[in-house]
Design an enzyme around this catalytic site. Structure first.
Site, PDB file in Angstrom:
ATOM      1  CG  ASP A 190      -1.293   2.910   6.039  1.00 46.74           C
ATOM      2  OD1 ASP A 190      -1.155   4.498   5.108  1.00 46.74           O
ATOM      3  OD2 ASP A 190      -0.949   3.663   7.499  1.00 46.74           O
ATOM      4  CD  GLU A 243      -4.435   2.062  -3.164  1.00 44.13           C
ATOM      5  OE1 GLU A 243      -4.842   1.246  -2.198  1.00 44.13           O
ATOM      6  OE2 GLU A 243      -4.749   3.481  -2.981  1.00 44.13           O
ATOM      7  CG  ASP A 297      -2.127   1.448   1.180  1.00 46.12           C
ATOM      8  OD1 ASP A 297      -2.157   1.451   0.356  1.00 46.12           O
ATOM      9  OD2 ASP A 297      -3.136   1.757   2.284  1.00 46.12           O
TER      10      ASP A 297
END
Lengths: 178, 178
Positions: B141, B68, B7
């Site tokens: 996260d 991501e 992330d």
């Protein structure tokens, strides 16, 4: 001072090496473009940019790397790629312990042409004149990379003074300097 | 299949390693966050993220890295940093010849919660349930990185079939398959 200027981009990443100090004639050491195919994988493209920049760093051993500061207000589709290419350039420099300087497009234009709103042709013409080249380097990304390097050579003394002033102020505030 | 989920972020870059195949129970191998100081130099921060990710790759030897996919329509101030951190992650993977997969936040949410608009708490709760953890990993996260890895494990078979179909179509169009 030898500066590698990088105009970051995924399709064309401009690179230019200039040697000189403020107030003295400048010398172009090299100029070029690292290209990657638009239909290639993004990870693969970043890897090719890294390899290309590493070759330039190996060959020309600059003292500092000047990179265009990316702004997000530009074209949304290209700004992500520009940000990612600039990250690769910053990483390559930091890994070698080289200082990284970021300059905005208008700072660069103002440095070489006197106007922060100069067009590509004007920047190319001034780069050619300042480096005593027969013609503006092509493509524009290559000329922009040289302009970034020139901008850095000219702005560095002022930036150093600002940094020293800021450091002194911090020390004064902390009371470590009287 | 062992997947490193990333992330991306400059201040907190979530990392999570999950092992499994679609339709079988999943296993968490590791989870954490690579942090960098907000007041540090951007080049220095990217270098620290690279070093942190390299350690995760060295230790856990994933087969694929799922990152991501960054969109530029989000908060303009943070999106540039996210794009740059994701570039570092892609570069680290590509350098090792590892495949990189990008998944959008809504694909990830939909994969683990059934809804592309699930909130952080819901994603955290489902990550904990799917990996049989006592509580959702903190910070968010870290949980998001695990969710990315899970999403990839579950989506990979369908993505492979799509890729194969696209490749077949290209070959049919070129007339190399009859």
């Amino acid at each position: 001072m030898r500066v590698l200027g990088v105009d970051p981009g995924l399709t064309r990443c401009g690179v230019g090496v200039v040697e000189g100090t403020a107030g003295r004639p400048l010398k172009m050491i090299g100029v070029g473009v690292v290209r990657t195919a638009a239909d290639a994988d993004i990870a693969e493209r970043l890897l090719l940019i890294e390899r290309g920049l590493e070759e330039w760093l190996d060959e020309h051993r600059p003292d500092v790397v000047a990179i265009e500061r990316v702004f997000s207000q530009h074209n949304v589709a290209t700004v992500m790629g520009t940000a990612q290419a600039s990250a690769v350039a910053m990483l390559c420099a930091a890994r070698r312990g080289l200082p990284v300087a970021l300059h905005t497009p208008s700072e660069v234009k103002a440095a070489v042409t006197g106007s922060g709103r100069a067009d590509k042709a004007q920047v190319g013409a001034m780069v050619a004149r300042l480096l005593r080249l027969a013609a503006p380097p092509k493509p524009a990304d290559a000329a922009d990379a040289l302009a970034l390097a020139i901008c850095h050579i000219w702005r560095a003394p002022a930036q150093d003074r600002l940094r020293q002033a800021a450091a002194l102020q911090t020390r004064l505030q902390k009371g470590s300097v009287r």
